[in-house]
Design a protein around this motif. Sequence first.
Motif, mmCIF file in Angstrom:
data_model
loop_
_atom_site.group_PDB
_atom_site.id
_atom_site.type_symbol
_atom_site.label_atom_id
_atom_site.label_comp_id
_atom_site.label_asym_id
_atom_site.label_seq_id
_atom_site.Cartn_x
_atom_site.Cartn_y
_atom_site.Cartn_z
ATOM 1 N N GLY A 1 0.820 -1.207 0.000
ATOM 2 C CA GLY A 1 0.000 0.000 0.000
ATOM 3 C C GLY A 1 0.851 1.253 0.000
ATOM 4 N N HIS A 2 1.925 1.226 0.791
ATOM 5 C CA HIS A 2 2.851 2.364 0.825
ATOM 6 C C HIS A 2 3.483 2.591 -0.552
ATOM 7 C CE1 HIS A 2 6.034 5.069 2.228
ATOM 8 N NE2 HIS A 2 6.901 4.289 1.600
ATOM 9 N N ASN A 3 3.879 1.503 -1.206
ATOM 10 C CA ASN A 3 4.504 1.623 -2.526
ATOM 11 C C ASN A 3 3.522 2.125 -3.580
ATOM 12 O OD1 ASN A 3 6.934 0.738 -1.478
ATOM 13 N ND2 ASN A 3 6.583 -1.398 -2.037
ATOM 14 N N LEU A 4 2.261 1.717 -3.471
ATOM 15 C CA LEU A 4 1.236 2.228 -4.388
ATOM 16 C C LEU A 4 1.076 3.738 -4.227
ATOM 17 C CD1 LEU A 4 -1.506 -0.553 -4.086
ATOM 18 C CD2 LEU A 4 -0.197 0.004 -6.145
ATOM 19 N N ASN A 5 1.111 4.197 -2.990
ATOM 20 C CA ASN A 5 1.016 5.639 -2.727
ATOM 21 C C ASN A 5 2.227 6.379 -3.284
ATOM 22 O OD1 ASN A 5 -1.448 5.388 -1.398
ATOM 23 N ND2 ASN A 5 -0.500 5.134 0.608
ATOM 24 N N SER A 6 3.404 5.754 -3.174
ATOM 25 C CA SER A 6 4.623 6.372 -3.704
ATOM 26 C C SER A 6 4.546 6.511 -5.221
ATOM 27 C CB SER A 6 5.848 5.533 -3.320
ATOM 28 O OG SER A 6 6.020 5.502 -1.916
ATOM 29 N N LEU A 7 3.954 5.517 -5.872
ATOM 30 C CA LEU A 7 3.804 5.570 -7.329
ATOM 31 C C LEU A 7 2.887 6.707 -7.754
ATOM 32 C CD1 LEU A 7 3.506 1.795 -8.304
ATOM 33 C CD2 LEU A 7 5.404 3.341 -8.832
ATOM 34 N N GLN A 8 1.901 6.997 -6.925
ATOM 35 C CA GLN A 8 0.998 8.107 -7.242
ATOM 36 C C GLN A 8 1.763 9.423 -7.268
ATOM 37 O OE1 GLN A 8 -2.481 7.987 -4.613
ATOM 38 N NE2 GLN A 8 -2.344 5.753 -4.595
ATOM 39 N N VAL A 9 2.690 9.578 -6.337
ATOM 40 C CA VAL A 9 3.522 10.786 -6.306
ATOM 41 C C VAL A 9 4.402 10.837 -7.549
ATOM 42 C CG1 VAL A 9 5.325 12.027 -5.046
ATOM 43 C CG2 VAL A 9 3.527 10.831 -3.785
ATOM 44 N N VAL A 10 4.992 9.682 -7.903
ATOM 45 C CA VAL A 10 5.833 9.608 -9.094
ATOM 46 C C VAL A 10 5.059 10.047 -10.334
ATOM 47 C CG1 VAL A 10 7.034 8.040 -10.672
ATOM 48 C CG2 VAL A 10 7.368 7.813 -8.200
ATOM 49 N N TYR A 11 3.838 9.546 -10.483
ATOM 50 C CA TYR A 11 3.089 9.836 -11.709
ATOM 51 C C TYR A 11 2.428 11.203 -11.705
ATOM 52 C CZ TYR A 11 4.078 5.921 -14.601
ATOM 53 O OH TYR A 11 4.732 5.058 -15.443
ATOM 54 N N ASP A 12 2.299 11.798 -10.546
ATOM 55 C CA ASP A 12 1.914 13.215 -10.524
ATOM 56 C C ASP A 12 3.025 14.038 -11.193
ATOM 57 O OD1 ASP A 12 -0.539 12.916 -9.313
ATOM 58 O OD2 ASP A 12 0.223 13.232 -7.282
ATOM 59 N N ASN B 1 -6.495 4.731 -7.270
ATOM 60 C CA ASN B 1 -5.863 6.047 -7.364
ATOM 61 C C ASN B 1 -4.708 6.034 -8.372
ATOM 62 O OD1 ASN B 1 -7.562 7.245 -5.489
ATOM 63 N ND2 ASN B 1 -6.249 6.728 -3.758
ATOM 64 N N LEU B 2 -3.943 4.942 -8.378
ATOM 65 C CA LEU B 2 -2.864 4.815 -9.358
ATOM 66 C C LEU B 2 -3.445 4.710 -10.763
ATOM 67 C CD1 LEU B 2 0.099 4.396 -10.148
ATOM 68 C CD2 LEU B 2 -0.195 1.955 -9.648
ATOM 69 N N PHE B 3 -4.512 3.943 -10.913
ATOM 70 C CA PHE B 3 -5.164 3.760 -12.208
ATOM 71 C C PHE B 3 -5.583 5.106 -12.805
ATOM 72 C CE2 PHE B 3 -8.964 2.882 -14.830
ATOM 73 C CZ PHE B 3 -8.444 1.930 -15.703
ATOM 74 N N ARG B 4 -6.149 5.966 -11.981
ATOM 75 C CA ARG B 4 -6.582 7.281 -12.456
ATOM 76 C C ARG B 4 -5.401 8.109 -12.955
ATOM 77 N NH1 ARG B 4 -10.731 8.784 -7.471
ATOM 78 N NH2 ARG B 4 -12.340 7.228 -7.989
ATOM 79 N N ARG B 5 -4.275 8.011 -12.244
ATOM 80 C CA ARG B 5 -3.097 8.763 -12.683
ATOM 81 C C ARG B 5 -2.527 8.191 -13.982
ATOM 82 N NH1 ARG B 5 -3.827 9.612 -7.521
ATOM 83 N NH2 ARG B 5 -3.017 11.484 -6.489
ATOM 84 N N LEU B 6 -2.580 6.882 -14.128
ATOM 85 C CA LEU B 6 -2.095 6.263 -15.361
ATOM 86 C C LEU B 6 -2.978 6.625 -16.555
ATOM 87 C CD1 LEU B 6 -1.122 2.704 -14.013
ATOM 88 C CD2 LEU B 6 0.419 4.596 -14.607
ATOM 89 N N ILE B 7 -4.278 6.736 -16.303
ATOM 90 C CA ILE B 7 -5.204 7.192 -17.351
ATOM 91 C C ILE B 7 -4.821 8.605 -17.798
ATOM 92 C CG2 ILE B 7 -7.545 8.048 -17.744
ATOM 93 C CD1 ILE B 7 -7.591 5.168 -18.116
#
Length: 280
Positions: A46-57, A262-268
């Motif tokens: 879960g922590h890593n998924l959150n980190s990916l969201q920051v990366v893709y922002d 949340n990651l999916f939305r950023r990837l979209i």
Amino acid sequence: MAAASFHARSNSLPARSHPLISEIDEQICRLRQSQAASTSSSSSIGHNLNSLQVVYDCVDQLFQLSSTQQALINDQKCFNELLDGSLRLLDLCNTAKDALSQMKESVAELQSAIRRRQGGMEGETRRYLKSRKTVIKAIQKVLKGMENKKSTSSNNVETLSMLKEAESAVVKVLECLLAFISQTSSKPSSWSLFKRVASASSENEFADVDASLKTNKSKASSENEFAEVDASLKINKSSEEIQLHLKNLQPCIQDLEEGVENLFRRLIKTRVSILNIHNL
């Protein structure tokens, strides 16, 4: 004149010192350190998924720079790789979302059966384990397929190289998530990532439920009346254990679902940015 203009634009790529490049690089380094330092658990994933969201922002902001857009226009091969890669990431996210959704539904049905206590739990146990088997089989197929789809790009432009690194980071985290969902109490299969996750000394809420259900099922058969009483008492105790594990699994699934969504939305958003560059 046209050649000189082209040359000037190609030299305007963001350097490693660019704030966005530095931020992405730093976040990916932290992510790698986190993966190397901790065993696989729902909280670490879960922590890593959150980190990916920051990366893709940051990645999406990078796609808004004219220098990045020009670099992709000038490098059609890399552009196509990023476009294909973005679709692959979305497919991988969808696989994780489907697996978590199916497990959430199975957990709810099993919890309902335990509360009703009508006609025993054997039928619901079989249905739950069958659902698990279906999910695991689908995930194994996806993970095995991923082994043949690793990027071989050797692009030396730092901006484009960083985008490929971000893509690779997403693949690794989602692969780890899928392997975590697939982990059971039984002997792990031969494929590499699943084996690494299953052999790690970490808590896994999915495997805990599997183990308690299989233990409960093995205690249910006896032809001795005295033994049957003993078994029923043990089954009641096991049922309490199952309920506890299901209670732990429910918020685990919810947290992972939110992280993936949340990651999916950023990837979209990132894929839309790539497609927009194509229309420039």
